[in-house]
Design a protein around this motif. Structure first.
Motif, PDB file in Angstrom:
ATOM      1  N   GLY A 188       0.798  -1.222   0.000  1.00 30.98           N
ATOM      2  CA  GLY A 188       0.000   0.000   0.000  1.00 30.98           C
ATOM      3  C   GLY A 188       0.826   1.264   0.000  1.00 30.98           C
ATOM      4  N   LYS A 189       2.073   1.148   0.410  1.00 31.87           N
ATOM      5  CA  LYS A 189       2.971   2.307   0.420  1.00 31.87           C
ATOM      6  C   LYS A 189       3.636   2.540  -0.932  1.00 31.87           C
ATOM      7  CE  LYS A 189       4.050   2.118   5.361  1.00 31.87           C
ATOM      8  NZ  LYS A 189       3.515   3.472   5.651  1.00 31.87           N
ATOM      9  N   LEU A 190       3.311   1.699  -1.924  1.00 32.44           N
ATOM     10  CA  LEU A 190       3.925   1.849  -3.248  1.00 32.44           C
ATOM     11  C   LEU A 190       2.832   1.908  -4.320  1.00 32.44           C
ATOM     12  CD1 LEU A 190       6.799   1.997  -4.520  1.00 32.44           C
ATOM     13  CD2 LEU A 190       6.546  -0.425  -5.052  1.00 32.44           C
ATOM     14  N   PRO A 191       2.163   3.048  -4.462  1.00 31.72           N
ATOM     15  CA  PRO A 191       1.107   3.149  -5.479  1.00 31.72           C
ATOM     16  C   PRO A 191       1.620   2.933  -6.899  1.00 31.72           C
ATOM     17  CG  PRO A 191       1.587   5.298  -4.495  1.00 31.72           C
ATOM     18  CD  PRO A 191       2.279   4.273  -3.649  1.00 31.72           C
ATOM     19  N   LEU A 192       2.891   3.219  -7.173  1.00 27.13           N
ATOM     20  CA  LEU A 192       3.439   2.964  -8.512  1.00 27.13           C
ATOM     21  C   LEU A 192       3.583   1.470  -8.798  1.00 27.13           C
ATOM     22  CD1 LEU A 192       6.206   5.634  -9.256  1.00 27.13           C
ATOM     23  CD2 LEU A 192       3.872   5.488 -10.146  1.00 27.13           C
ATOM     24  N   GLY A 193       3.413   0.649  -7.763  1.00 26.56           N
ATOM     25  CA  GLY A 193       3.475  -0.803  -7.945  1.00 26.56           C
ATOM     26  C   GLY A 193       2.132  -1.461  -7.715  1.00 26.56           C
ATOM     27  N   HIS A 194       1.037  -0.747  -7.960  1.00 28.76           N
ATOM     28  CA  HIS A 194      -0.354  -1.199  -7.841  1.00 28.76           C
ATOM     29  C   HIS A 194      -0.953  -0.979  -6.461  1.00 28.76           C
ATOM     30  CE1 HIS A 194      -0.181  -2.756 -11.852  1.00 28.76           C
ATOM     31  NE2 HIS A 194       0.728  -3.657 -11.543  1.00 28.76           N
ATOM     32  N   GLY A 195      -0.134  -0.610  -5.477  1.00 27.17           N
ATOM     33  CA  GLY A 195      -0.691  -0.293  -4.183  1.00 27.17           C
ATOM     34  C   GLY A 195      -1.161  -1.505  -3.401  1.00 27.17           C
ATOM     35  N   ALA A 196      -2.070  -1.290  -2.468  1.00 25.09           N
ATOM     36  CA  ALA A 196      -2.578  -2.346  -1.595  1.00 25.09           C
ATOM     37  C   ALA A 196      -3.429  -3.334  -2.399  1.00 25.09           C
ATOM     38  CB  ALA A 196      -3.412  -1.734  -0.471  1.00 25.09           C
ATOM     39  N   PRO A 197      -3.597  -4.549  -1.888  1.00 23.94           N
ATOM     40  CA  PRO A 197      -4.436  -5.523  -2.603  1.00 23.94           C
ATOM     41  C   PRO A 197      -5.879  -5.034  -2.722  1.00 23.94           C
ATOM     42  CG  PRO A 197      -3.910  -6.289  -0.384  1.00 23.94           C
ATOM     43  CD  PRO A 197      -3.053  -5.098  -0.645  1.00 23.94           C
ATOM     44  N   VAL A 198      -6.529  -5.446  -3.805  1.00 21.33           N
ATOM     45  CA  VAL A 198      -7.934  -5.092  -3.990  1.00 21.33           C
ATOM     46  C   VAL A 198      -8.849  -6.048  -3.232  1.00 21.33           C
ATOM     47  CG1 VAL A 198      -7.524  -4.005  -6.218  1.00 21.33           C
ATOM     48  CG2 VAL A 198      -8.102  -6.432  -6.130  1.00 21.33           C
ATOM     49  N   HIS A 199      -8.298  -7.207  -2.834  1.00 23.77           N
ATOM     50  CA  HIS A 199      -9.118  -8.198  -2.123  1.00 23.77           C
ATOM     51  C   HIS A 199      -8.194  -9.189  -1.420  1.00 23.77           C
ATOM     52  CE1 HIS A 199     -12.528 -10.735  -1.151  1.00 23.77           C
ATOM     53  NE2 HIS A 199     -11.932 -11.762  -1.718  1.00 23.77           N
ATOM     54  N   VAL A 200      -8.657  -9.658  -0.281  1.00 24.20           N
ATOM     55  CA  VAL A 200      -7.969 -10.697   0.479  1.00 24.20           C
ATOM     56  C   VAL A 200      -9.002 -11.734   0.888  1.00 24.20           C
ATOM     57  CG1 VAL A 200      -6.641 -11.253   2.553  1.00 24.20           C
ATOM     58  CG2 VAL A 200      -6.220  -9.095   1.356  1.00 24.20           C
ATOM     59  N   GLY A 201      -8.712 -13.006   0.594  1.00 21.37           N
ATOM     60  CA  GLY A 201      -9.620 -14.067   1.023  1.00 21.37           C
ATOM     61  C   GLY A 201     -10.415 -14.694  -0.099  1.00 21.37           C
ATOM     62  N   ASP A 202     -11.685 -14.931   0.137  1.00 19.31           N
ATOM     63  CA  ASP A 202     -12.576 -15.700  -0.727  1.00 19.31           C
ATOM     64  C   ASP A 202     -12.524 -15.236  -2.188  1.00 19.31           C
ATOM     65  OD1 ASP A 202     -14.569 -17.154  -1.917  1.00 19.31           O
ATOM     66  OD2 ASP A 202     -16.170 -16.482  -0.585  1.00 19.31           O
ATOM     67  N   PRO A 203     -11.959 -16.041  -3.100  1.00 14.75           N
ATOM     68  CA  PRO A 203     -11.851 -15.638  -4.507  1.00 14.75           C
ATOM     69  C   PRO A 203     -13.198 -15.463  -5.192  1.00 14.75           C
ATOM     70  CG  PRO A 203     -10.422 -17.510  -4.020  1.00 14.75           C
ATOM     71  CD  PRO A 203     -11.343 -17.347  -2.851  1.00 14.75           C
ATOM     72  N   SER A 204     -14.225 -16.158  -4.703  1.00 17.57           N
ATOM     73  CA  SER A 204     -15.523 -16.099  -5.374  1.00 17.57           C
ATOM     74  C   SER A 204     -16.115 -14.696  -5.344  1.00 17.57           C
ATOM     75  CB  SER A 204     -16.504 -17.087  -4.735  1.00 17.57           C
ATOM     76  OG  SER A 204     -16.837 -16.708  -3.405  1.00 17.57           O
ATOM     77  N   LEU A 205     -15.712 -13.883  -4.373  1.00 14.29           N
ATOM     78  CA  LEU A 205     -16.219 -12.522  -4.297  1.00 14.29           C
ATOM     79  C   LEU A 205     -15.704 -11.660  -5.451  1.00 14.29           C
ATOM     80  CD1 LEU A 205     -15.963 -11.861  -0.452  1.00 14.29           C
ATOM     81  CD2 LEU A 205     -17.957 -12.572  -1.796  1.00 14.29           C
ATOM     82  N   LEU A 206     -14.651 -12.136  -6.114  1.00 16.30           N
ATOM     83  CA  LEU A 206     -14.133 -11.468  -7.316  1.00 16.30           C
ATOM     84  C   LEU A 206     -14.664 -12.114  -8.592  1.00 16.30           C
ATOM     85  CD1 LEU A 206     -10.355 -11.001  -6.360  1.00 16.30           C
ATOM     86  CD2 LEU A 206     -12.182  -9.292  -6.251  1.00 16.30           C
ATOM     87  N   GLY A 207     -15.471 -13.150  -8.433  1.00 17.63           N
ATOM     88  CA  GLY A 207     -15.956 -13.876  -9.595  1.00 17.63           C
ATOM     89  C   GLY A 207     -15.018 -14.977 -10.043  1.00 17.63           C
ATOM     90  N   ILE A 208     -14.038 -15.324  -9.213  1.00 13.05           N
ATOM     91  CA  ILE A 208     -13.070 -16.376  -9.536  1.00 13.05           C
ATOM     92  C   ILE A 208     -13.607 -17.691  -8.974  1.00 13.05           C
ATOM     93  CG2 ILE A 208     -10.707 -17.201  -9.204  1.00 13.05           C
ATOM     94  CD1 ILE A 208      -9.911 -14.228  -8.794  1.00 13.05           C
ATOM     95  N   THR A 209     -13.879 -18.634  -9.837  1.00 18.30           N
ATOM     96  CA  THR A 209     -14.489 -19.886  -9.406  1.00 18.30           C
ATOM     97  C   THR A 209     -13.476 -20.978  -9.087  1.00 18.30           C
ATOM     98  OG1 THR A 209     -14.726 -20.588 -11.723  1.00 18.30           O
ATOM     99  CG2 THR A 209     -16.594 -19.424 -10.721  1.00 18.30           C
ATOM    100  N   ASP A 210     -12.273 -20.877  -9.645  1.00 16.22           N
ATOM    101  CA  ASP A 210     -11.263 -21.922  -9.434  1.00 16.22           C
ATOM    102  C   ASP A 210      -9.873 -21.306  -9.535  1.00 16.22           C
ATOM    103  OD1 ASP A 210      -9.655 -24.137  -9.319  1.00 16.22           O
ATOM    104  OD2 ASP A 210     -10.721 -25.271 -10.870  1.00 16.22           O
ATOM    105  N   THR A 211      -9.185 -21.172  -8.400  1.00 17.15           N
ATOM    106  CA  THR A 211      -7.840 -20.585  -8.423  1.00 17.15           C
ATOM    107  C   THR A 211      -6.822 -21.523  -9.074  1.00 17.15           C
ATOM    108  OG1 THR A 211      -7.422 -21.421  -6.178  1.00 17.15           O
ATOM    109  CG2 THR A 211      -8.232 -19.147  -6.393  1.00 17.15           C
ATOM    110  N   GLY A 212      -7.224 -22.764  -9.303  1.00 14.31           N
ATOM    111  CA  GLY A 212      -6.342 -23.701 -10.001  1.00 14.31           C
ATOM    112  C   GLY A 212      -6.378 -23.551 -11.505  1.00 14.31           C
ATOM    113  N   LYS A 213      -7.259 -22.672 -12.005  1.00 18.06           N
ATOM    114  CA  LYS A 213      -7.376 -22.465 -13.449  1.00 18.06           C
ATOM    115  C   LYS A 213      -7.307 -20.967 -13.767  1.00 18.06           C
ATOM    116  CE  LYS A 213     -10.174 -26.617 -14.190  1.00 18.06           C
ATOM    117  NZ  LYS A 213     -11.483 -27.161 -14.686  1.00 18.06           N
TER     118      LYS A 213
END
Length: 266
Positions: free
Chosen positions: A185-210
């Motif tokens: 989060g202290k490096l906005p030129l490197g994308h900054g803080a994560p947009v999400h932590v935890g459950d991938p389905s909340l991002l619409g990701i159904t399978d982190t293996g694919k």
């Protein structure tokens, strides 16, 4: 041009040495870990009639597209005094009507002379901070990049540019999630803080293996998946919107700036 090892450069090389080696065609593999401690950048080149839209897109979406520099000639004057975005990247992708039609080192000069060039931030920069803090990165340890996923998060529209955000995923030990979030989060030129932590389905990701791009990385029982905005987002949007022409860097092959990561922290 076939991939070759980075035998002429290393973690202790200067950014200029990396740029000159890339310009001479002596390297064409990943820049991860090279010139440690310096900010790396992805590149995007577009026709002038799309450049203003993309500039606005970067300004509206600084997470996936943290803007470092814009140049109508390809030559950089701020982030690297003698740099050239058309030549100083190991390899380039050429997209026409949203389709990847060619790859290689010469694409930048062959097709990019009349384009507007953008340098945008890269996650390799904040990965340096995580590694220095003792946060091991599985993708790096296993010898491949981080898996990337197209999410259901929609970027803010700017003219021709609109579509879903792409994120990169890194499993982080549970006890170090807060530290990883704080440091990035202290490096906005490197994308900054994560947009999400935890459950991938909340991002619409159904399978982190694919993943949509890259190789999967296993998430351990004592680890939490962390998702950061990714500079592959413009490429995914170019494909979805079928943009007539775009040049980008090849995955993992970045432009080395003269900016020190620690000096860019906020």
């Amino acid at each position: 041009m076939d991939d070759v090892s980075n035998s002429t450069v290393s973690a202790t090389s200067t950014p200029r040495e990396i740029r000159m080696a890339a310009r001479a065609g002596r390297i064409s593999s990943t820049t991860r870990g090279l010139a440690r401690g310096f900010v790396q950048a992805g590149v995007v080149a577009l026709p002038k009639d799309l450049a203003n839209d993309f500039l606005a897109f970067c300004q509206k979406n600084p997470g996936p597209c943290p803007l470092i520099e814009v140049t109508e000639t390809g030559r950089t004057g701020k982030c690297a005094a003698d740099g050239d975005l058309r030549t100083d990247v190991p390899g380039y992708n050429l997209y026409r009507d949203g389709e990847l039609v060619d790859q290689g080192h010469d694409i930048g000069m062959s097709y990019g002379k009349d384009l507007v060039w953008f340098a945008i931030g890269c996650s390799y920069s904040f990965e340096y901070l995580l590694e220095e803090a003792g946060i091991a990165l599985k993708g790096l340890k296993e010898g491949h990049g981080n898996p990337l996923f197209v999410t259901k998060i929609m970027c803010e529209r700017a003219g021709a540019f609109h579509g879903p955000m792409v994120v990169s995923m890194r499993p982080v030990p549970n006890e170090k999630v807060g530290l990883a979030s704080c440091l990035s989060g202290k490096l906005p030129l490197g994308h900054g803080a994560p947009v999400h932590v935890g459950d991938p389905s909340l991002l619409g990701i159904t399978d982190t293996g694919k993943p949509d791009y890259g190789m999967p990385v296993e998430i351990g029982e004592d680890e939490m998946p962390m998702f950061w905005a990714c500079s592959v987002t413009p490429q995914a949007i170019a494909k979805e919107r079928r943009l007539p022409l775009m040049i980008t860097q090849r995955p993992g092959q970045m432009f080395l700036t003269d900016y020190k990561v620690l000096s860019m922290m906020v």
